[in-house]
Design an enzyme around this catalytic site. Sequence first.
Site, PDB file in Angstrom:
ATOM      1  N   HIS A  25      37.469 -17.947  34.223  1.00 45.90           N
ATOM      2  CA  HIS A  25      36.622 -18.937  33.575  1.00 45.90           C
ATOM      3  C   HIS A  25      37.318 -20.285  33.625  1.00 45.90           C
ATOM      4  O   HIS A  25      38.547 -20.361  33.589  1.00 45.90           O
ATOM      5  CB  HIS A  25      36.341 -18.533  32.113  1.00 45.90           C
ATOM      6  CG  HIS A  25      35.230 -19.297  31.468  1.00 45.90           C
ATOM      7  ND1 HIS A  25      35.422 -20.531  30.889  1.00 45.90           N
ATOM      8  CD2 HIS A  25      33.909 -19.012  31.336  1.00 45.90           C
ATOM      9  CE1 HIS A  25      34.264 -20.964  30.412  1.00 45.90           C
ATOM     10  NE2 HIS A  25      33.334 -20.068  30.670  1.00 45.90           N
ATOM     11  N   ASP A  39      29.567 -13.156  31.785  1.00 43.45           N
ATOM     12  CA  ASP A  39      28.589 -12.860  32.832  1.00 43.45           C
ATOM     13  C   ASP A  39      28.809 -11.484  33.444  1.00 43.45           C
ATOM     14  O   ASP A  39      27.890 -10.914  34.043  1.00 43.45           O
ATOM     15  CB  ASP A  39      28.677 -13.908  33.944  1.00 43.45           C
ATOM     16  CG  ASP A  39      28.368 -15.300  33.444  1.00 43.45           C
ATOM     17  OD1 ASP A  39      27.316 -15.458  32.800  1.00 43.45           O
ATOM     18  OD2 ASP A  39      29.159 -16.223  33.674  1.00 43.45           O
TER      19      ASP A  39
END
Length: 437
Positions: free
Chosen positions: A312, A372
């Site tokens: 991320h 996700d």
Amino acid sequence: MSNNNSQDTVRITRVDGEAADLPLYHGTYGTPCIDVRGMPRDIDCFTYDPGYATTASCSSSITYIDGEQGVLLYRGYPIEQLAEHSSYLEVCYLLMYGELPTIRQMHWFRNRIRYHSMVHEALRRFYEGFRHDAHPMAIMETTTSALSAFYHDKIDINDPEHREICAHRLIAKMPSMASYAYKYSIGQPFMYPDNDLGFVENFLRMMFAVPAEEYRPNPVFVRALEMILILHADHEQNASTSTVRLVSSSGANPFASVAAGIASLWGPAHGGANEAVINMLEEITQSDATVEDFIERAKDKSDPFKLMGFGHRVYKNYDPRAKLIRQACHDLLNELGEDNENQPLFEAAMELERIALEDEYFVERKLYPNVDFYSGIMLRAMGIPLNMFTVIFAIARTVGWIAHWNEMMDDPELRIGRPRQLYTGPERRDYVDIGER
């Protein structure tokens, strides 16, 4: 600057000796920020920061992220507590108004959202102008922008009452417009909202009910989707939120600004990442190769295969949202039973996570699973098609966009966004007539 102090200063010195003492601001948490606005005046320099990776473009009291420790706070409340105890509409109230609601405030807010859940009948006819296979995000972007043509009587951004009505309308109408995009793509009639249902139940009904049959949403699905919405409600100054702020800084109405945020969210590096995870897992489960083979491919710089759902931009630790959604995903698939078609995807995901968390290559680079990685599997298990994944994200993030927009409207330091650049083009040259070139 609200909630900051500038008692400290930092001296910036150029190699030629020119120097400036710049204010150093301290927030409630996080890295201090140097106020560089005086640099062009004092030492004739701008800062250069592609992607704004080290630039704070605003001050905000809404969301805090500690990427190193894996911390996410909404208005000071840990995401873990909100995901366990709260509802999406309660989180919406918190993000918009700064405090958790009382029972009376929650009743008022829930009724306000219900009151605005329908869309203008003429807007419903917009959908007939799209191809049946148009991507739902293209439809969402267009219809959201079109709201300004239907509710132009209440879009004075300098009027707090108008801003509040716009916020309520956007939160309330997004599920209706999203469900219409889906219904249009499959040729089914649109379902009007049912104000006797909760926010999530109502959306699932508009998505999957038909007029000829009674529909009752699975309570496990309701709770799973509620968690997805809560975890995606806001995430500080991400690409889409920054887009909403930048567009709004010009005085654009909130419907146009949120439509721009939807456009930014659509990108595969942002809201489209959960679609990419499903595509990757399908590639793995449909291949004769093992999960370990794909791990090795991901580490091979010459191989174009990428391990989606890991790492991320902000988190350098385990994404706290991923921890929460991992268990929720497990519970959802257990409810469906081992014979459901998504079980192989979930098993592949678990094996990927196990290997990656033990592999030195991923551990050194702090490539942990992000939200996700699991959200797509959950949406898939609920029967939500792949091209609707990012639309669900847009529904959830609408309140975050609106909260930041509203905060910015009250910011005394608000200025139209106007980044500078480092020009690398040709030096000055004179025009030559076309016949002489």
